[in-house]
Motif scaffolding. Structure first.
Motif, mmCIF file in Angstrom:
data_model
loop_
_atom_site.group_PDB
_atom_site.id
_atom_site.type_symbol
_atom_site.label_atom_id
_atom_site.label_comp_id
_atom_site.label_asym_id
_atom_site.label_seq_id
_atom_site.Cartn_x
_atom_site.Cartn_y
_atom_site.Cartn_z
ATOM 1 N N GLY A 12 0.826 -1.212 0.000
ATOM 2 C CA GLY A 12 0.000 0.000 0.000
ATOM 3 C C GLY A 12 0.853 1.253 0.000
ATOM 4 O O GLY A 12 1.679 1.450 0.872
ATOM 5 N N ARG A 39 -4.058 -5.563 1.650
ATOM 6 C CA ARG A 39 -5.274 -4.807 1.943
ATOM 7 C C ARG A 39 -5.019 -3.311 1.696
ATOM 8 O O ARG A 39 -5.834 -2.623 1.104
ATOM 9 N N ALA A 40 -3.830 -2.824 2.130
ATOM 10 C CA ALA A 40 -3.504 -1.406 1.926
ATOM 11 C C ALA A 40 -3.276 -1.130 0.431
ATOM 12 O O ALA A 40 -3.684 -0.089 -0.082
ATOM 13 N N GLN A 43 -6.177 -0.194 -1.608
ATOM 14 C CA GLN A 43 -6.688 1.176 -1.462
ATOM 15 C C GLN A 43 -6.164 2.060 -2.598
ATOM 16 O O GLN A 43 -6.669 3.141 -2.833
ATOM 17 N N THR A 46 -6.819 -1.104 -8.060
ATOM 18 C CA THR A 46 -7.931 -2.047 -7.931
ATOM 19 C C THR A 46 -7.476 -3.443 -8.346
ATOM 20 O O THR A 46 -6.622 -3.587 -9.217
#
Ligand code: C5P
Length: 398
Positions: A12, A39-40, A43, A46
């Motif tokens: 991320g 998960r980050a 953000q 996509t």
């Protein structure tokens, strides 16, 4: 590269979008890319974009995988020839250094038996923090390879080290990592290369310089880096992009070039191709010289430091191999030999600039003059001359 498989972990960070460009380069080279998106990371890019470019499923969830086989992350980590983490966040580096395994990316990094290449990207204070630097040292000591980070303007508005290396540079590092240590005999060796002209200011708008393009020196820096050397390229102003995986320090004057070279020591080899100005104005005017009634001003010149001679006599700091260049139009070997003795270097690459097109051109015809003898190399591209010289450096150092 065709047929190689890479597992790409996208962490991320604002730079995550550059991972998409990296995927494009890898796919173009025929490399199969299997993506893990943290998960980050999700953000910032996509899953759909990654999936479309990779033409493979995006892996995100540790537990979704265990549903399948109970060993999903193990299989994932071993189904590739190399694991690339780009961007590698401070958090991912910390997890990998500590051996944490609380999500798919960190679990995969702990489970893998494949080489890992990390491309860090983070705010400069996070990068410079003692915790991150300690994690970096730990990971390096374990054999993790690193590319970048670059120095520059950051998304957070600050300036410094922490930018993700450019995708073509990560791609180069990926290829080097795949080639393995045998293809990188200069791994662990430090090289210093100077290139380009210097500029010596007369006043705030006028300067003394020369026509050096820097092409030969840049090609040598690139060839040495490709063989695994840790290369610092001290460059005067050129229109050239920094070669992949080379640390470039940009300078203007001969004095700055000398200081940057000394700061880059110790080095195992120094190749000084720069066309350093021989003289500089005795003083630089603070204000622009005005045309007046007194006629043209007289320019008082003084000598610049001789970087090649200084490094050749650097005592304990002297690189094991010091290579100078000599542009000659006549009596090539005799002049080069005299220069070898005068400067105290080990080799001189004498190039015959009487031939049209060498200065600024893409080809070069050179002679390698050593204390033992002389060889004349056929006319070749500057890239080929660089490759050949790099091979000779390997023979001398390894
Ligand atoms: O003395 P000359 O300029 O002919 O020597 C050329 C070699 O010396 C090149 O390798 C060049 O990079 C280096 N040099 C230097 N510092 C100077 C002048 C030349 O390092 N001031």
């Amino acid at each position: 590269m065709s047929g190689q498989r890479v597992l790409l972990i996208v962490g991320g960070g604002v730079a995550a979008y550059k991972a998409l460009e990296l995927v494009r380069l890898l796919r173009k080279a025929g490399v199969a890319v299997r993506p893990i998106l943290t998960r980050a990371g999700a953000q910032f890019v996509t899953p759909l974009s990654l999936e479309a470019l990779c033409e493979d499923k995006v892996y995100q969830d540790l537990f979704a995988l265990t549903d399948d086989s109970g060993m999903g992350h193990i299989e994932l980590s071993r189904s590739a020839d190399l694991v690339v983490v780009a961007p590698a966040t401070a958090d991912l580096m910390a997890k990998a250094a500590a051996g944490l395994a609380d999500d798919l990316a960190s679990t995969t990094l702990l489970a893998t038996d494949k080489p890992v290449l990390m491309a860090p990207a983070m705010n400069l204070r996070m990068w410079l923090h003692a915790a991150t630097q300690a994690n970096l040292a730990t990971l390096k000591a374990r054999g993790v390879l690193f590319v970048g980070p670059d120095e520059g303007a950051m998304a957070c508005g600050e300036f410094g080290p922490g930018r993700l290396a450019e995708p073509p540079v990560i791609f180069e590092a990926f290829m080097a990592a795949l080639a393995g240590p045998a293809a990188r005999p200069l791994l662990g060796k430090r090289a210093l290369v100077t290139a380009g002209p210097t500029v010596e200011p007369i006043d705030p708008v006028r300067l003394l310089t020369n026509r050096s393009s820097g092409k030969q020196g840049y090609a040598i820096a690139e060839a040495l880096a490709r063989l695994g050397a840790d290369v610092t390229l001290v460059s005067g102003p050129t229109g050239l992009a920094a070669p992949p995986a080379v640390k470039r320090v940009q300078v203007e004057t001969a004095d700055q070039m000398l200081a940057a070279c000394q700061a880059a020591l110790p080095a195992d080899v120094a190749v000084l191709t720069a066309a350093v100005a021989d003289w500089k104005p005795a003083q630089t005017e603070g204000l622009k010289l005005k045309k007046g009634q007194t006629g043209a001003p007289t320019l008082q010149l003084v000598e610049t430091p001789d970087i090649l001679a200084t490094l050749s006599k650097a005592g304990a700091q002297r690189p094991r191999l010091v290579v100078g260049f000599a542009a000659e139009t006549n009596d090539l070997e005799a002049n080069a030999r005299a220069k070898l003795a005068r400067k105290g270097c080990d080799w001189i690459i004498a190039n015959d600039v009487s031939q049209a097109g060498v200065m600024g051109g893409d080809e070069n015809t050179v002679n390698l003059i050593t204390h033992e003898g002389a060889e004349s190399w056929p006319m070749a591209s500057k890239a080929e001359v660089a490759r050949r010289l790099a091979e000779r450096i390997v023979q001398a150092l390894v």
